[in-house]
Design a protein around this motif. Structure first.
Motif, PDB file in Angstrom:
ATOM      1  N   VAL A  12       1.243  -0.831   0.230  1.00 46.30           N
ATOM      2  CA  VAL A  12       0.056  -0.338  -0.136  1.00 46.30           C
ATOM      3  C   VAL A  12       0.841   1.784   0.138  1.00 46.30           C
ATOM      4  O   VAL A  12       0.372   2.355   0.200  1.00 46.30           O
ATOM      5  CB  VAL A  12      -0.918  -0.227   1.519  1.00 46.30           C
ATOM      6  CG1 VAL A  12      -2.070  -0.808   0.838  1.00 46.30           C
ATOM      7  CG2 VAL A  12      -0.441  -0.023   2.559  1.00 46.30           C
ATOM      8  N   GLN A  13       2.178   0.967  -0.013  1.00 46.29           N
ATOM      9  CA  GLN A  13       3.428   2.755   0.185  1.00 46.29           C
ATOM     10  C   GLN A  13       3.479   2.341  -1.448  1.00 46.29           C
ATOM     11  O   GLN A  13       4.257   1.637  -2.056  1.00 46.29           O
ATOM     12  CB  GLN A  13       3.921   2.393   1.466  1.00 46.29           C
ATOM     13  CG  GLN A  13       3.712   2.607   2.754  1.00 46.29           C
ATOM     14  CD  GLN A  13       4.493   2.640   4.090  1.00 46.29           C
ATOM     15  OE1 GLN A  13       5.915   3.207   3.186  1.00 46.29           O
ATOM     16  NE2 GLN A  13       3.684   2.708   4.474  1.00 46.29           N
ATOM     17  N   GLY A  14       4.158   3.391  -2.319  1.00 43.49           N
ATOM     18  CA  GLY A  14       4.225   3.495  -3.711  1.00 43.49           C
ATOM     19  C   GLY A  14       3.710   3.105  -4.709  1.00 43.49           C
ATOM     20  O   GLY A  14       4.197   2.791  -5.366  1.00 43.49           O
ATOM     21  N   ARG A  41       2.485   0.120   6.526  1.00 51.96           N
ATOM     22  CA  ARG A  41       1.285   0.166   6.516  1.00 51.96           C
ATOM     23  C   ARG A  41       1.217   1.757   6.320  1.00 51.96           C
ATOM     24  O   ARG A  41       1.376   3.074   6.382  1.00 51.96           O
ATOM     25  CB  ARG A  41       0.810   0.349   7.541  1.00 51.96           C
ATOM     26  CG  ARG A  41       0.369  -1.817   8.216  1.00 51.96           C
ATOM     27  CD  ARG A  41      -0.247  -1.976   9.757  1.00 51.96           C
ATOM     28  NE  ARG A  41       0.461  -1.241  10.611  1.00 51.96           N
ATOM     29  CZ  ARG A  41      -0.208  -1.178  11.868  1.00 51.96           C
ATOM     30  NH1 ARG A  41      -0.560  -1.371  12.239  1.00 51.96           N
ATOM     31  NH2 ARG A  41       0.828  -0.379  13.001  1.00 51.96           N
ATOM     32  N   VAL A  42      -0.183   1.759   6.111  1.00 53.56           N
ATOM     33  CA  VAL A  42      -1.142   3.114   5.736  1.00 53.56           C
ATOM     34  C   VAL A  42      -2.413   3.024   7.006  1.00 53.56           C
ATOM     35  O   VAL A  42      -3.317   2.284   7.228  1.00 53.56           O
ATOM     36  CB  VAL A  42      -2.366   3.656   4.482  1.00 53.56           C
ATOM     37  CG1 VAL A  42      -2.637   4.769   4.618  1.00 53.56           C
ATOM     38  CG2 VAL A  42      -0.360   3.456   2.994  1.00 53.56           C
ATOM     39  N   GLU A  43      -2.083   4.467   7.853  1.00 48.76           N
ATOM     40  CA  GLU A  43      -2.824   4.832   8.614  1.00 48.76           C
ATOM     41  C   GLU A  43      -3.615   5.862   8.043  1.00 48.76           C
ATOM     42  O   GLU A  43      -3.254   7.050   7.451  1.00 48.76           O
ATOM     43  CB  GLU A  43      -2.164   5.178   9.721  1.00 48.76           C
ATOM     44  CG  GLU A  43      -3.020   5.767  10.517  1.00 48.76           C
ATOM     45  CD  GLU A  43      -2.461   6.714  11.817  1.00 48.76           C
ATOM     46  OE1 GLU A  43      -3.017   6.475  13.160  1.00 48.76           O
ATOM     47  OE2 GLU A  43      -1.199   7.327  11.673  1.00 48.76           O
ATOM     48  N   ALA A  44      -5.248   5.993   8.299  1.00 51.29           N
ATOM     49  CA  ALA A  44      -6.329   6.922   7.883  1.00 51.29           C
ATOM     50  C   ALA A  44      -6.887   7.053   8.951  1.00 51.29           C
ATOM     51  O   ALA A  44      -8.050   5.594   9.724  1.00 51.29           O
ATOM     52  CB  ALA A  44      -6.718   6.090   6.438  1.00 51.29           C
ATOM     53  N   ALA A  67      -2.326  -1.541  -6.218  1.00 51.71           N
ATOM     54  CA  ALA A  67      -2.728  -2.180  -4.229  1.00 51.71           C
ATOM     55  C   ALA A  67      -2.727  -3.101  -3.805  1.00 51.71           C
ATOM     56  O   ALA A  67      -3.198  -3.585  -4.939  1.00 51.71           O
ATOM     57  CB  ALA A  67      -2.805  -0.724  -3.051  1.00 51.71           C
ATOM     58  N   ALA A  68      -2.161  -3.813  -3.406  1.00 51.79           N
ATOM     59  CA  ALA A  68      -2.451  -5.727  -2.936  1.00 51.79           C
ATOM     60  C   ALA A  68      -2.876  -5.528  -1.178  1.00 51.79           C
ATOM     61  O   ALA A  68      -1.852  -5.245  -0.834  1.00 51.79           O
ATOM     62  CB  ALA A  68      -1.375  -6.383  -3.367  1.00 51.79           C
TER      63      ALA A  68
END
Length: 91
Positions: A12-14, A41-44, A67-68
């Motif tokens: 999920v990054q890049g 990870r991504v935090e939202a 993304a995967a």
């Protein structure tokens, strides 16, 4: 209205996840933020009507092309109303 923090795992990054997330949130009228975490990870955090936050959960499980997503963890957050949606600096 509810505030929910999502922790999105996978590739999920890049892949433009933060920009995609901001556009999706703004299109839905949600406030909050998104940022990359050091662990990959991504935090939202999304603030808005419950049903709209639920829609965002469905969208985040798929993500943008490239993304995967393997999982999305959720935490309810108790905070005062927020306005706007921001991409924060990486944590």
């Amino acid at each position: 209205m509810m505030a929910t923090r999502f922790l999105i795992s996978g590739h999920v990054q890049g892949v433009g996840y933060r920009d995609w997330c901001r556009r999706e949130a703004e299109d839905r009228g949600l406030a909050g933020y998104v940022r990359n975490l050091a662990d990959g990870r991504v935090e939202a955090l999304f603030y808005g009507r419950n049903e709209v936050v639920d829609e965002m959960l469905v969208a985040c499980r798929k993500g943008p092309p490239g993304a995967a997503v393997t999982s999305v963890g959720l935490d309810a957050v108790d905070l005062p109303p927020v306005e706007g949606f921001t991409i924060l600096r990486d944590a």
